[in-house]
Design a protein around this motif. Sequence first.
Motif, PDB file in Angstrom:
ATOM      1  N   THR A 397       0.831  -1.211   0.000  1.00 19.51           N
ATOM      2  CA  THR A 397       0.000   0.000   0.000  1.00 19.51           C
ATOM      3  C   THR A 397       0.858   1.250   0.000  1.00 19.51           C
ATOM      4  O   THR A 397       0.575   2.224  -0.723  1.00 19.51           O
ATOM      5  CB  THR A 397      -0.928  -0.005   1.226  1.00 19.51           C
ATOM      6  OG1 THR A 397      -1.691  -1.206   1.242  1.00 19.51           O
ATOM      7  CG2 THR A 397      -1.854   1.195   1.205  1.00 19.51           C
ATOM      8  N   LEU A 473      -7.297  -2.679  -0.546  1.00 19.75           N
ATOM      9  CA  LEU A 473      -7.851  -2.162  -1.797  1.00 19.75           C
ATOM     10  C   LEU A 473      -8.525  -0.810  -1.575  1.00 19.75           C
ATOM     11  O   LEU A 473      -8.435   0.093  -2.415  1.00 19.75           O
ATOM     12  CB  LEU A 473      -8.863  -3.163  -2.369  1.00 19.75           C
ATOM     13  CG  LEU A 473      -9.516  -2.756  -3.697  1.00 19.75           C
ATOM     14  CD1 LEU A 473      -8.470  -2.631  -4.797  1.00 19.75           C
ATOM     15  CD2 LEU A 473     -10.591  -3.770  -4.087  1.00 19.75           C
ATOM     16  N   LEU A 498      -6.348  -3.570  -9.672  1.00 25.01           N
ATOM     17  CA  LEU A 498      -7.318  -4.610  -9.358  1.00 25.01           C
ATOM     18  C   LEU A 498      -6.757  -5.994  -9.676  1.00 25.01           C
ATOM     19  O   LEU A 498      -7.016  -6.974  -8.955  1.00 25.01           O
ATOM     20  CB  LEU A 498      -8.606  -4.377 -10.147  1.00 25.01           C
ATOM     21  CG  LEU A 498      -9.388  -3.107  -9.792  1.00 25.01           C
ATOM     22  CD1 LEU A 498     -10.591  -2.948 -10.712  1.00 25.01           C
ATOM     23  CD2 LEU A 498      -9.838  -3.132  -8.339  1.00 25.01           C
ATOM     24  N   ALA A 501      -4.309  -6.517  -6.666  1.00 21.22           N
ATOM     25  CA  ALA A 501      -4.781  -6.405  -5.284  1.00 21.22           C
ATOM     26  C   ALA A 501      -6.141  -7.037  -5.033  1.00 21.22           C
ATOM     27  O   ALA A 501      -6.542  -7.184  -3.877  1.00 21.22           O
ATOM     28  CB  ALA A 501      -4.842  -4.919  -4.882  1.00 21.22           C
ATOM     29  N   LEU A 502      -6.878  -7.412  -6.080  1.00 22.99           N
ATOM     30  CA  LEU A 502      -8.210  -7.975  -5.870  1.00 22.99           C
ATOM     31  C   LEU A 502      -8.377  -9.350  -6.500  1.00 22.99           C
ATOM     32  O   LEU A 502      -8.887 -10.283  -5.857  1.00 22.99           O
ATOM     33  CB  LEU A 502      -9.272  -7.011  -6.425  1.00 22.99           C
ATOM     34  CG  LEU A 502     -10.728  -7.469  -6.285  1.00 22.99           C
ATOM     35  CD1 LEU A 502     -11.104  -7.618  -4.806  1.00 22.99           C
ATOM     36  CD2 LEU A 502     -11.658  -6.486  -6.979  1.00 22.99           C
TER      37      LEU A 502
END
Length: 695
Positions: A397, A473, A498, A501-502
């Motif tokens: 992050t 996220l 995305l 991180a997703l």
Amino acid sequence: MSTSHFQERSVPAAQDGLSPASPSVGSASRGANALSSRITSVLSASYADLEIRDVLETLDARGIRNTAETRRQIRLDVQKEVIQCNGEIVKDFGAVAEQLKRIGTAISSLNKYCADMRGHIAAANRETGPVLEEATSLMTQKKQIETKQQILDAFNTHFTISEAESTILTSTAEPVNEEFFQTLTRVKRIHHDCQVLLGTEDQRLGLEVLEKSSRQLNTAFQKLYRWIQREFKDLDLENPQINASVRRSLRVLAERPSLFQSCLDFFAEAREHILSDSFYAALTGSSSEAQHIATKPIEFHAHDPLRYVGDMLAWAHSATVSEREALEVLFISEGDEIKRSIQAGLESEPWLRSEENDEIFDGRKALNQLVSRDLTGVARLLRQRTEQVIQSHEDATLAYKIANLIGFYKSTFTKLLGAASEVLEVFTALEGSAMRQFRGNMRDHVAAVQGEIAVAPADLSTPDFFEDALQMLKALAKSYDTSIATADDQENAFQSVLTEALDPFLAGCETLYKGLPKPNSDIFAINCLLAARAVLSPYSFAGDRVREMEDTMGEHTARLVEYQHQYFTYTSGLNSLLEALSDISDSPETLKAIPTLEAFKPEALINSSQQLDEFLPSALIDAVENIKHLRNRKMVQDITEEAARQFCEDFEFVESKILAVDDLLYGEDESEEEPPLGIRDMFPRTSGEIRVLLS
């Protein structure tokens, strides 16, 4: 008077001593003719004639009376007066003649004197002629010399400068002031006007003046170049009132593009050292020069990496704005003066012109390039410190926030310095390094989480690893939203986030989903998608992914509706009736066969009716209990209501077939007092009652 005159003249004619009986008849006849002629003459005369009138007026003025004596004497008197007048005239002409004689004598004397004078003059002319010729020649020579003197004075005034002016122009001991620029302007005009001298037959003078003025100009520009370098060393760009002479000097020096460029290179190098020292002082609080740092050093906040990097970028931005504003006063405030000066210099030094670029001088572009060169040292130090921060932290992050922060300042510097600035390469490299660190950290985190994935939670809520991923996220999306990314590339840029991180965590949830029975698998999938959608829905740049999640949730919702529908039909006992009626059409032949079906035999139909009555009181509660782990209460209600609606439609179908059979079999036979028990009697529930109980 005339009448009396004629009367008196006629008397003697008759009494002149001649008798009428004169024997001379011819004489008498001639006398009569003369008289007649006389009378005719008198009568024919016009007394209106001016001369006659003047004569008569003269006679009246003399007072003469018309008598015989007067008539006899008047002629004599007139003749006497005429003679007297003529005598006086002759006497007067005698005096005139005497005077003319004296005049003639005077004229002769004058002629003699004139002849003598002509002789003297001729002698004088002979003696003074050479002198006059010499004087005339001297006067002509004098006029020529005066003309040459005027030409020489004009030449000296226009084509030469005094020793004092030459000293002002070329001596380094003399300051660069208004007199220097005035003298330089005059020498440039002399250098330009030498073309007139070169156009004459004798070009020697023009060549000499051209050579002399060229030496003076070169010396003057060298002096100006060195003076500007000295001024640049002590120039305070923080002062809003920058010396006007420096701006004027730069504009004049631009007429020598090579010196002007060399001066800019010197200035950029000096400013690079100054800004590097200032940046180092801002970082550490110490400097090579004795300065007082009013604020805390930037490294004081090194424990907070994001603030540390943000402070460094903010300082660089502030320094860039200040540098640009100061240099704009130096190079742009004069308008296109520098451009015109450089153009004039390239015309005088055409070998310096570059064929690759037709643009002579773009003030804004040159300003951006100069500011970029001034920031070279700052950018180098900024890159070193930022890369240290990026490499020394394993928080994905943090790396992404740093990348967004750098991207924000990159767009700001692009607007400030243009897309071609060399400083932007540093920001591009730092942004790429931060994104690589982000992806590397995310992959390490995903690899660590994959080893911990076991089973889904008992309450079908989102797993802990997915909650942690969503929190990360959320921070990433917030950071991206505040970075003001380019509008045309927002969704594509965030898509990569995305993906890192997703998507891996959604894949982990999908693995857990496959190991769950229905309806728990669909509930678990919806719960995970709802949590992800709640994080992404506030951000427009994630709209495509949110719509994809909603489509996927729609598929899972449809399966839950189907599950609930099957629960209603099987638990209520309606499923056996639906299966039995699946092959029945609306024809009378097939409808009459319904009572013979196993499910519609009295005993089975009564059991189905009892099972339905037992199901209906708690049908909705039991159905909701099946999907109670679904986190969205509204979805639970909507899914159950949709399943109940489909169940009611199924019941209406069964009811319509039962009514049709009863009407077909028992509706026509009304002769019997007690009709046999119909299907409707054994299955009494109506669709209206079902809808009320399931609403």
